[in-house]
Design an enzyme around this catalytic site. Sequence first.
Site, PDB file in Angstrom:
ATOM      1  N   TYR A  35       0.865  -1.427   0.153  1.00 20.00           N
ATOM      2  CA  TYR A  35      -0.119  -0.204   0.471  1.00 20.00           C
ATOM      3  C   TYR A  35       0.833   0.920   0.083  1.00 20.00           C
ATOM      4  CZ  TYR A  35      -3.395   2.912   1.297  1.00 20.00           C
ATOM      5  OH  TYR A  35      -4.664   4.382   1.169  1.00 20.00           O
ATOM      6  N   SER A  64       3.364   9.682  10.593  1.00 19.00           N
ATOM      7  CA  SER A  64       4.785  10.554  11.030  1.00 19.00           C
ATOM      8  C   SER A  64       5.011  10.172  12.444  1.00 19.00           C
ATOM      9  CB  SER A  64       5.049  10.730   9.832  1.00 19.00           C
ATOM     10  OG  SER A  64       4.987   9.726   8.920  1.00 19.00           O
ATOM     11  N   GLN A  69       8.799  16.738   9.505  1.00 23.00           N
ATOM     12  CA  GLN A  69       7.790  15.708   9.508  1.00 23.00           C
ATOM     13  C   GLN A  69       6.416  15.931  10.428  1.00 23.00           C
ATOM     14  OE1 GLN A  69       8.975  12.977   8.441  1.00 23.00           O
ATOM     15  NE2 GLN A  69      10.674  14.280   7.304  1.00 23.00           N
ATOM     16  N   HIS A  80      11.039   7.581  13.632  1.00 26.23           N
ATOM     17  CA  HIS A  80      12.451   8.519  12.622  1.00 26.23           C
ATOM     18  C   HIS A  80      13.563   9.468  14.068  1.00 26.23           C
ATOM     19  CE1 HIS A  80       9.476   9.422   9.584  1.00 26.23           C
ATOM     20  NE2 HIS A  80      10.490   8.362   9.227  1.00 26.23           N
ATOM     21  N   ASP A 113      13.211   9.540   3.616  1.00 26.16           N
ATOM     22  CA  ASP A 113      12.125   9.141   3.541  1.00 26.16           C
ATOM     23  C   ASP A 113      12.059   9.121   2.495  1.00 26.16           C
ATOM     24  OD1 ASP A 113      10.599   9.988   5.674  1.00 26.16           O
ATOM     25  OD2 ASP A 113      10.623  11.728   5.556  1.00 26.16           O
TER      26      ASP A 113
END
Length: 437
Positions: free
Chosen positions: A119, A227, A249, A320, A353
């Site tokens: 996906y 995220s 982000q 992250h 990313d």
Amino acid sequence: MTIEYLKKADKTPETETGTARAVVDEMLTDIRARGEAAVREYASKLDKWTGEIVMSDAQINQATRDIPVSIKKDIEFAVRQVYDFAVRQRESIEEFSVALPGGVTAGQRVLPVNVVGCYAPAGRYAHIASAYMGVATAKAAGVKNIIACSSPFRGGAMHPYVLYAFRTAGADTIMTLGGVQAIASMAFGLFTGTAADVVVGPGNKFVAEAKRSLFGQVGIDVFAGPSEVAVIADETADPEIVASDLVGQAEHGHESPAWLFTTSRVLAQKVAERIPQLIEQLPGIAREAATAAWRDYGEIIICDTREEVVEVSDRYASEHLEVQARDLDWWLERLTCYGSLFLGEESTVAFGDKCSGPNHVLPTKGAARYSGGLSVHKFMKTLTWQRMSKDAVRQIGQVTARISRLEGMEAHARTADDRLAKYFPGETFDAGEAVTV
Ligand SMILES: NC(=O)C1=CN([C@@H]2O[C@H](COP(=O)(O)OP(=O)(O)OC[C@H]3O[C@@H](n4cnc5c(N)ncnc54)[C@H](O)[C@@H]3O)[C@@H](O)[C@H]2O)C=CC1
Ligand SMILES: O=C(O)[C@@H](O)CS(=O)(=O)O
Ligand SMILES: [Zn+2]
């Protein structure tokens, strides 16, 4: 431990879990019952999509034909980076066989699963990178049948760059479907007639909950929801860069946490001042998302020592994690919970990313305590095999019979008795106390 919150969030990554779960449960029950008809209804209602679900080669060629060469080249470069890193991961998993004491030869085989569903999200942004993160990695694992889904983009068809990324990375079937209905269709084999063995990919809270809910019926990569970013910074870090990376982000969405863990009050204050200014300078969609994300989920934590920072960071287990501090090796050695680690100012999250190589589909909501991100391992099965000589049965058989009987498992013990009697007729063995009717 003394930690101080210069900014504390009202919400945590868990806050929205309950609402998403209720929606997803209802949708999955409906899709199980009514199949493709239900999927088409959700596609129409949620994404305004009433067109073809499975894309033909002709449609793909038509939709990607006019993409400028420079854009194609960038996507191809990024696919290659991700694929090459994944191939190296594949090579790091070895098959082996070993002769064990007692006459046993045993081994490990490493095989890809047969069918994978990948996906790529496309609600707020056209997630080109997510498209190749899943598919290129499945390809490197040796998966033979890769089904890919992404949602229609802003009321139109699938974004052509996402489509190009899917195709360049090696998807075999591409479907225009988003959200829960996409995950369910891949898991149940709707529209293709082939159910995926493993479904991977990031997405919003509905996508992540759908994968969690279907786990068991299918394998999944990890809970890869909204995220998250955390930056560890000491007084040597540049507050402008730190603030930029946190905002970088936070633009993902309303539910994207950005956390700063620092030993420097001066830096903390500068970053706190700078973040709202940087958000203000963003264009509409990004500004709106980052404003809400920073307001509701943003935190700045000041610690006395770097050991305390490690403890806090491991507790948050951010998807992250950047370290902008002196002595990077010290941090690399001590930090244990993160989806992916970015060491030094030069290595910002956005590079990972989009194109540096290691996968960007990474654990959120603390899942980094027990899992890394998407890798070839998530598509591979580590299978064991074993083989024994008749001689081996003498020892292995007796120990098996004895342990089975200690457990009360008489039928297990008798499979050993049968062999001992067949291979060594006339001999007597210590096979434990047999239980009779
Ligand atoms: N953890 C990771 O590795 C990564 C996470 N992400 C995250 O992926 C997410 C992408 O989210 P989106 O842009 O929204 O794209 P998405 O593709 O995940 O979600 C869009 C879909 O959500 C469904 N949806 C929307 N509202 C709904 C509702 N009320 N009920 C049921 N279904 C609904 C629609 O069907 C739509 O197709 C972001 O949160 C981003 O942070 C992105 C990349 C990597
Ligand atoms: O959560 C993530 O990995 C995202 O940051 C990846 S991307 O920025 O959407 O490509
Ligand atoms: Zn990102």
